[in-house]
Scaffold this active site. Structure first.
Site, short mmCIF file in Angstrom:
data_model
loop_
_atom_site.label_atom_id
_atom_site.label_comp_id
_atom_site.label_asym_id
_atom_site.label_seq_id
_atom_site.Cartn_x
_atom_site.Cartn_y
_atom_site.Cartn_z
N HIS A 79 -51.77 -45.00 44.73
CA HIS A 79 -53.04 -44.44 44.26
C HIS A 79 -54.20 -45.41 44.53
CE1 HIS A 79 -50.16 -41.69 42.45
NE2 HIS A 79 -49.60 -42.72 41.88
N GLU A 116 -52.58 -46.17 36.01
CA GLU A 116 -51.49 -46.57 36.89
C GLU A 116 -52.01 -47.28 38.13
OE1 GLU A 116 -49.36 -43.40 38.74
OE2 GLU A 116 -48.18 -44.81 39.92
N HIS A 171 -45.36 -48.22 41.80
CA HIS A 171 -45.90 -47.16 40.95
C HIS A 171 -45.41 -47.36 39.51
CE1 HIS A 171 -47.32 -44.07 43.98
NE2 HIS A 171 -46.66 -44.91 44.76
N GLU A 248 -40.77 -46.87 40.40
CA GLU A 248 -41.49 -46.46 39.20
C GLU A 248 -41.13 -47.50 38.15
OE1 GLU A 248 -43.61 -44.13 39.15
OE2 GLU A 248 -42.97 -42.34 40.24
ZN ZN Z 1 -47.73 -43.17 41.16
#
Ligand code: ZN
Length: 285
Positions: A79, A116, A171, A248
């Site tokens: 992102h 995030e 992430h 993640e």
């Molecule tokens: Zn992400």
């Protein structure tokens, strides 16, 4: 939560929903948001995108000098901090190797609003510093948290073009509030990535092991099996030509995980675990 089967038809409309509902994306990529171009950084001088190895783990260890001398590592902080400001760009569709996917997503955030995108970037910068200290060249898909994109396919291209020996997409998830833990997302063979699936799985094992031994984050209680998830709907994994996984790091919507993920100390701990996994994968430790 990660949008399995991120379907084409649904993709364009849901980006802002993902902010609340989940992490969204792999690594994403594109060219037009110029401030986030690729950067290769060498501990010494000239970065050279072609200076390093190919898809297989690493060259022979150097008897002297830093352990990652001559090695290129790719880092993709998922992102970007201003992704929410340009929905039309964010929602345009790119080809991810198997299907259409949106350029990028906003990512998730904690209940208190820690994004995030910022988390991913901070961990990436800690990891970058550790890698440079160990002599590596580092290729980043973005070098600030104040831009938009690049799209996920472009992020994969940046790392592919660097001929990195290994790469990591960083992430954090936006799962159910009751769920905890990290998940290693690994590629499924789809053509472009065929040559690096086995190596990526090995790297995934190294990352999983390092997180369990060097951090207090457990494996995910709600995603995948024992902390591993195989995904075929993410550009960052579908298009990769270098060994790569998407991590993640935890669930930003869970209070316990969020307290860890927003801690500078824990962010650095994560980076050190990734560094250890990279060294192990490349047979440098
Ligand atoms: Zn992400």
């Amino acid at each position: 939560m990660r949008l399995s089967g991120r379907a084409v038809a649904a993709a364009a409309a849901v980006v802002l929903v993902w902010l609340a509902a989940g992490c969204g994306g792999s690594s994403h990529q594109s060219t037009s948001h110029a401030s986030d171009g690729p950067r290769t950084t060498s501990p010494r001088s000239t970065p050279s995108a072609g200076a390093s190895n190919s898809a297989s783990p690493a060259a022979s260890p150097s008897p002297t000098g830093p352990p990652l001398a001559g090695v290129t590592v790719g880092i993709d902080p998922g992102h970007n901090g201003l992704n929410g400001t340009d929905p039309s760009y964010l929602n345009h569709l790119i080809w991810n190797g198997r299907q259409l996917e949106t350029c990028d997503t906003t990512g998730t955030q904690t209940d208190a609003g820690y994004t995030e995108a910022l988390f991913n970037f901070r961990v990436a910068m800690f990891l970058r510093a550790d890698l440079l200290r160990d002599g590596a060249q580092v290729v980043m898909t973005r070098t600030t948290n104040a831009g938009v994109g690049p799209c996920v396919n472009r992020r994969a291209q940046i790392i592919n073009h660097s001929h990195a020996s290994v790469a990591i997409d960083i992430h954090a998830d936006g799962g159910p509030a009751s769920g905890r833990g990290f998940a290693v997302l690994e590629p499924i063979a789809d053509g472009p990535n065929n040559q690096v699936v086995a190596a990526s799985q090995q790297f995934g094992r190294d990352v999983r092991s390092a997180l369990l031994t060097q951090t207090s984050m457990p494996v995910s209680t709600y995603d995948g099996m024992n902390g591993v998830v195989y995904r075929n709907d993410l550009a960052g994994l579908n298009l990769t030509r270098v060994p790569k996984i998407l991590i993640e790091c935890g669930n930003m919507r869970n209070a316990t995980d969020a307290a860890l993920l927003t801690s500078t100390r824990f962010q650095h701990q994560l980076a050190r675990a990734f560094e250890a996994a990279i060294l192990r994968f490349l047979h440098k430790s």
